[in-house]
Design a protein around this motif. Structure first.
Motif, PDB file in Angstrom:
ATOM      1  N   TYR A  44      46.529  37.869  44.488  1.00  0.00           N
ATOM      2  CA  TYR A  44      45.468  38.383  43.607  1.00  0.00           C
ATOM      3  C   TYR A  44      45.467  39.899  43.499  1.00  0.00           C
ATOM      4  O   TYR A  44      44.683  40.447  42.732  1.00  0.00           O
ATOM      5  N   ALA A  45      46.345  40.559  44.273  1.00  0.00           N
ATOM      6  CA  ALA A  45      46.423  42.017  44.190  1.00  0.00           C
ATOM      7  C   ALA A  45      46.832  42.369  42.765  1.00  0.00           C
ATOM      8  O   ALA A  45      47.759  41.793  42.216  1.00  0.00           O
ATOM      9  N   GLY A  46      46.117  43.283  42.145  1.00  0.00           N
ATOM     10  CA  GLY A  46      46.448  43.669  40.779  1.00  0.00           C
ATOM     11  C   GLY A  46      45.706  42.863  39.718  1.00  0.00           C
ATOM     12  O   GLY A  46      45.681  43.251  38.566  1.00  0.00           O
ATOM     13  N   LEU A  47      45.109  41.731  40.107  1.00  0.00           N
ATOM     14  CA  LEU A  47      44.285  40.986  39.148  1.00  0.00           C
ATOM     15  C   LEU A  47      42.892  41.597  39.121  1.00  0.00           C
ATOM     16  O   LEU A  47      42.453  42.208  40.086  1.00  0.00           O
ATOM     17  N   LYS A  48      42.194  41.369  38.008  1.00  0.00           N
ATOM     18  CA  LYS A  48      40.818  41.851  37.942  1.00  0.00           C
ATOM     19  C   LYS A  48      39.908  40.777  38.543  1.00  0.00           C
ATOM     20  O   LYS A  48      39.710  39.727  37.951  1.00  0.00           O
ATOM     21  N   VAL A  49      39.409  41.049  39.728  1.00  0.00           N
ATOM     22  CA  VAL A  49      38.459  40.139  40.383  1.00  0.00           C
ATOM     23  C   VAL A  49      37.145  40.896  40.513  1.00  0.00           C
ATOM     24  O   VAL A  49      37.111  42.002  41.051  1.00  0.00           O
ATOM     25  N   ASP A  50      36.068  40.308  40.004  1.00  0.00           N
ATOM     26  CA  ASP A  50      34.778  41.013  40.052  1.00  0.00           C
ATOM     27  C   ASP A  50      34.083  40.823  41.391  1.00  0.00           C
ATOM     28  O   ASP A  50      33.529  41.767  41.942  1.00  0.00           O
ATOM     29  N   VAL A 108      26.056  36.663  40.666  1.00  0.00           N
ATOM     30  CA  VAL A 108      27.218  36.757  39.774  1.00  0.00           C
ATOM     31  C   VAL A 108      26.716  36.652  38.345  1.00  0.00           C
ATOM     32  O   VAL A 108      25.717  35.979  38.075  1.00  0.00           O
ATOM     33  N   LEU A 109      27.412  37.321  37.441  1.00  0.00           N
ATOM     34  CA  LEU A 109      27.031  37.312  36.032  1.00  0.00           C
ATOM     35  C   LEU A 109      27.957  36.368  35.275  1.00  0.00           C
ATOM     36  O   LEU A 109      29.098  36.128  35.688  1.00  0.00           O
ATOM     37  N   SER A 110      27.449  35.863  34.153  1.00  0.00           N
ATOM     38  CA  SER A 110      28.263  34.981  33.331  1.00  0.00           C
ATOM     39  C   SER A 110      29.552  35.694  32.930  1.00  0.00           C
ATOM     40  O   SER A 110      29.522  36.855  32.521  1.00  0.00           O
ATOM     41  N   GLY A 111      30.675  35.011  33.095  1.00  0.00           N
ATOM     42  CA  GLY A 111      31.974  35.583  32.720  1.00  0.00           C
ATOM     43  C   GLY A 111      32.669  36.347  33.832  1.00  0.00           C
ATOM     44  O   GLY A 111      33.834  36.722  33.688  1.00  0.00           O
ATOM     45  N   GLU A 112      31.970  36.588  34.943  1.00  0.00           N
ATOM     46  CA  GLU A 112      32.628  37.306  36.038  1.00  0.00           C
ATOM     47  C   GLU A 112      33.674  36.431  36.712  1.00  0.00           C
ATOM     48  O   GLU A 112      33.503  35.206  36.845  1.00  0.00           O
ATOM     49  N   ARG A 113      34.728  37.088  37.160  1.00  0.00           N
ATOM     50  CA  ARG A 113      35.830  36.398  37.847  1.00  0.00           C
ATOM     51  C   ARG A 113      35.588  36.458  39.340  1.00  0.00           C
ATOM     52  O   ARG A 113      35.430  37.547  39.911  1.00  0.00           O
ATOM     53  N   LEU A 137      26.263  29.392  37.171  1.00  0.00           N
ATOM     54  CA  LEU A 137      25.838  30.737  36.764  1.00  0.00           C
ATOM     55  C   LEU A 137      26.788  31.338  35.729  1.00  0.00           C
ATOM     56  O   LEU A 137      26.635  32.497  35.348  1.00  0.00           O
ATOM     57  N   GLY A 138      27.792  30.580  35.320  1.00  0.00           N
ATOM     58  CA  GLY A 138      28.711  31.055  34.278  1.00  0.00           C
ATOM     59  C   GLY A 138      29.921  31.798  34.801  1.00  0.00           C
ATOM     60  O   GLY A 138      30.698  32.357  34.012  1.00  0.00           O
ATOM     61  N   ALA A 139      30.097  31.824  36.131  1.00  0.00           N
ATOM     62  CA  ALA A 139      31.252  32.541  36.691  1.00  0.00           C
ATOM     63  C   ALA A 139      32.539  31.759  36.453  1.00  0.00           C
ATOM     64  O   ALA A 139      32.513  30.528  36.308  1.00  0.00           O
ATOM     65  N   ILE A 140      33.647  32.485  36.433  1.00  0.00           N
ATOM     66  CA  ILE A 140      34.980  31.870  36.363  1.00  0.00           C
ATOM     67  C   ILE A 140      35.535  31.873  37.785  1.00  0.00           C
ATOM     68  O   ILE A 140      35.730  32.947  38.367  1.00  0.00           O
ATOM     69  N   VAL A 141      35.729  30.682  38.363  1.00  0.00           N
ATOM     70  CA  VAL A 141      36.239  30.605  39.733  1.00  0.00           C
ATOM     71  C   VAL A 141      37.767  30.677  39.666  1.00  0.00           C
ATOM     72  O   VAL A 141      38.442  29.714  39.316  1.00  0.00           O
ATOM     73  N   GLU A 142      38.291  31.866  39.968  1.00  0.00           N
ATOM     74  CA  GLU A 142      39.738  32.122  39.861  1.00  0.00           C
ATOM     75  C   GLU A 142      40.512  31.357  40.924  1.00  0.00           C
ATOM     76  O   GLU A 142      41.646  30.941  40.684  1.00  0.00           O
ATOM     77  N   ALA A 143      39.917  31.243  42.113  1.00  0.00           N
ATOM     78  CA  ALA A 143      40.606  30.596  43.234  1.00  0.00           C
ATOM     79  C   ALA A 143      39.611  30.377  44.354  1.00  0.00           C
ATOM     80  O   ALA A 143      38.547  30.994  44.385  1.00  0.00           O
TER      81      ALA A 143
END
Ligand code: AMP
Length: 175
Positions: A44-50, A108-113, A137-143
């Protein structure tokens, strides 16, 4: 180093028949702790994670270190009644009965990763409920990332069936 060697197994804790995988020995070993955090974040290094969402209580320790490493925020998921502000909650099944976990409604906000963190995945009851809470809550669960997987209990497969990529570092056979 082989991280499995840094984890201590306590038989019959907290009840007879359970092999408790105790990560306090890993946390207390500077090299093992650093290697664990480095390996968990590596994809995940370099990815945008909120945000990193950590599950009470051992997920807070690893999650805090991961949040720092990824320059992300940290949000706690706690047992019912522990968080001071407005919460949203979800019920989940335990071996006997049900329990509830909570997150701050503005955690967490809607759309946050978001990446979910705990020390260990067993049946997946805890982690699947936590993912659902984040999605509510609208979050995107990346992993979802864990130090230990008990693959025979099927929890990681349940998360993958929810389209949540899973990363684990160490596996133990059995339960
Ligand atoms: P589950 O909901 O069945 O996936 O259980 C996962 C949660 O219970 C995690 O927060 C773990 O810390 C804890 N847990 C379950 N089984 C064990 C075990 N054998 N050793 C240590 N912790 C465990």
């Amino acid at each position: 180093m082989n991280l499995i060697d840094a984890i201590r197994t306590i038989p019959d804790y907290p009840k007879p028949g359970i092999l408790f995988r105790d990560i306090t020995t890993l946390l207390g070993d500077p090299r093992a702790f650093r290697q664990t955090v480095d390996e968990l974040v590596q994809p995940y290094a370099g990815l945008k994670v909120d945000k990193i969402a950590g599950i009470e209580a051992r997920g807070f320790i690893i999650g805090g270190a991961i949040a720092h490493q990824l320059s992300a925020g940290f949000v706690p998921i706690r047992k019912k009644g522990k968080l001071p502000h407005t919460t949203v909650s979800i019920a989940y099944s335990l071996e006997y009965g049900v329990d509830e976990m909570e997150i701050h409604a503005d955690g967490v906000l809607s759309g946050e990763r978001v990446i979910l963190v705990d020390d260990l995945i067993a049946t997946g009851g805890t982690a699947t409920a936590a993912c659902q809470l984040l999605r509510n809550l609208g979050a995107i669960v990346e992993a979802a990332v864990f130090i230990v997987d008990l693959p025979e209990l099927g929890g990681a497969d349940k998360l993958r069936a929810m389209d949540v990529p899973v990363r684990t570092l160490v596996e133990f056979a059995g339960h």
